[in-house]
Design a protein around this motif. Sequence first.
Motif, PDB file in Angstrom:
ATOM      1  N   GLY A  83       1.907 -14.021  15.379  1.00 21.98           N
ATOM      2  CA  GLY A  83       2.851 -15.049  15.762  1.00 21.98           C
ATOM      3  C   GLY A  83       3.260 -15.995  14.660  1.00 21.98           C
ATOM      4  O   GLY A  83       3.795 -17.064  14.937  1.00 21.98           O
TER       5      GLY A  83
ATOM      6  N   SER B 182       8.398  -8.939  18.072  1.00 20.52           N
ATOM      7  CA  SER B 182       7.892  -9.530  19.320  1.00 20.52           C
ATOM      8  C   SER B 182       7.514 -10.970  19.047  1.00 20.52           C
ATOM      9  O   SER B 182       7.816 -11.509  17.976  1.00 20.52           O
ATOM     10  N   ASP B 183       6.809 -11.589  19.987  1.00 21.44           N
ATOM     11  CA  ASP B 183       6.328 -12.945  19.746  1.00 21.44           C
ATOM     12  C   ASP B 183       5.183 -12.960  18.746  1.00 21.44           C
ATOM     13  O   ASP B 183       4.859 -14.009  18.185  1.00 21.44           O
ATOM     14  N   LYS B 184       4.587 -11.816  18.488  1.00 19.61           N
ATOM     15  CA  LYS B 184       3.463 -11.735  17.548  1.00 19.61           C
ATOM     16  C   LYS B 184       3.849 -11.140  16.201  1.00 19.61           C
ATOM     17  O   LYS B 184       3.353 -11.579  15.164  1.00 19.61           O
TER      18      LYS B 184
ATOM     19  N   CYS C 240      16.659 -13.250  17.840  1.00 15.39           N
ATOM     20  CA  CYS C 240      15.889 -13.417  19.062  1.00 15.39           C
ATOM     21  C   CYS C 240      15.525 -12.060  19.635  1.00 15.39           C
ATOM     22  O   CYS C 240      16.306 -11.105  19.545  1.00 15.39           O
TER      23      CYS C 240
ATOM     24  N   ARG D 239       9.796 -20.798  14.380  1.00 12.69           N
ATOM     25  CA  ARG D 239       9.879 -20.317  15.753  1.00 12.69           C
ATOM     26  C   ARG D 239      10.531 -21.383  16.619  1.00 12.69           C
ATOM     27  O   ARG D 239      10.291 -22.575  16.428  1.00 12.69           O
TER      28      ARG D 239
ATOM     29  N   ASP E 220      12.613 -14.733  25.426  1.00 16.90           N
ATOM     30  CA  ASP E 220      13.012 -16.037  24.896  1.00 16.90           C
ATOM     31  C   ASP E 220      12.296 -16.366  23.583  1.00 16.90           C
ATOM     32  O   ASP E 220      11.951 -17.522  23.317  1.00 16.90           O
ATOM     33  N   VAL E 221      12.068 -15.349  22.771  1.00 15.01           N
ATOM     34  CA  VAL E 221      11.403 -15.528  21.481  1.00 15.01           C
ATOM     35  C   VAL E 221      12.454 -15.470  20.381  1.00 15.01           C
ATOM     36  O   VAL E 221      13.127 -14.449  20.205  1.00 15.01           O
ATOM     37  N   CYS E 222      12.602 -16.562  19.639  1.00 14.58           N
ATOM     38  CA  CYS E 222      13.582 -16.640  18.559  1.00 14.58           C
ATOM     39  C   CYS E 222      12.887 -17.047  17.266  1.00 14.58           C
ATOM     40  O   CYS E 222      12.127 -18.024  17.237  1.00 14.58           O
ATOM     41  N   TRP E 223      13.169 -16.301  16.206  1.00 18.94           N
ATOM     42  CA  TRP E 223      12.644 -16.573  14.885  1.00 18.94           C
ATOM     43  C   TRP E 223      13.804 -16.924  13.955  1.00 18.94           C
ATOM     44  O   TRP E 223      14.933 -16.500  14.170  1.00 18.94           O
TER      45      TRP E 223
END
Length: 356
Positions: free
Chosen positions: A73, A54-56, A335, A352, A339-342
């Motif tokens: 995050g 996730s974003d976290k 991703c 990020r 819209d969270v891409c690492w």
Amino acid sequence: MTRLSWISLLGIATLASLSAGLSTTPKNTSFPKPTWKRLSTGSDARFRGLAPVSDKIAWVSGTSGIVLRSTDGGNTWESVGPELSGIDSALEFRDIEAWSAEKAVILSIGEGNSSRIYVTDDGGATWTQSFTNQEPAAFYDCIAFEDAKRGMAMSDPVDGKIRLIETQDGGATWDILNSDGMVPALEGESGFAASGTCLATTAGRWYVASGGVDPGRVFRSSDGHHWAVSDASIAGGEGSGVFSVQFRDAKRGIAVGGNYSAPTGAINNAAWSEDGGVTWVPSTSFPGGYRSGSSWVPGRFNIALAVGPTGSDYSLDGGRNWHGFDNSSLDSVECVKGDVCWASGEKGAVARLVFV
């Protein structure tokens, strides 16, 4: 420009591209460029294994047996890898899959019993070694899961065919698959343990990327047991070919690669498919060099990313055209929704995606 504005512009560009048949580069040149925000991991390991949840929550794995996890995050990272000693402390965890802050599966690569799989259900407090390779010719490169239970890992060819093992219980146990349904490999053909995306699954279908032969190829299967293969229109040979394959759905896929010994080469290093991988079409404009990892952006029609040691690129039209946006070295990208891409790579790199 705000992130919301970037997303709105992407939506406009996507609709424009779709109405134009996706045959040309979008004419709107006012897109704000994405960029990578570097996060401090406190490590100098090379993280080719990447598993954002996730974003976290995100996990990374890499050299010297190191596995890190963040639950905030990427602001802080905790070392949660298995306890290793002696020669085992040099294991390279090239791939990782995760479903939560507690559940993860990691793959170490190498000849013989260096290829292993470990699983944790308690955030890395304890690990169980659930697979150890016993075949001298096998060298496992990647793992992938279609859900929290069923997954596979792929090895370079054994007895002339790509070797696959399968789990039906989330990685707790593994079985070697019968190779009767696998098409023969070519002389010198193999996978690349570069980003954990030489094996991929989407919509119940499975894909294997290969190189060492010219052109590189993509294997495909509707069940993981019966396989076909197609040339991928990506230049291959020793140390070159298809390094990453990703499908957005059962039809639309991208493949990227190149030659890791010539990382600035920017010709014939990407292709796209619209028929489930049966045929592959070379990109019109290519990524800016050898690319080891790729990812679709979930929920964003035809938007994808690719990364490698010479930089990063994005595509707004399903891999037909690529646009460079960063020149830092990264190995892997993934991703997740929202819209969270690492991304991750050498010298402890984790990043990020942000927009400017």
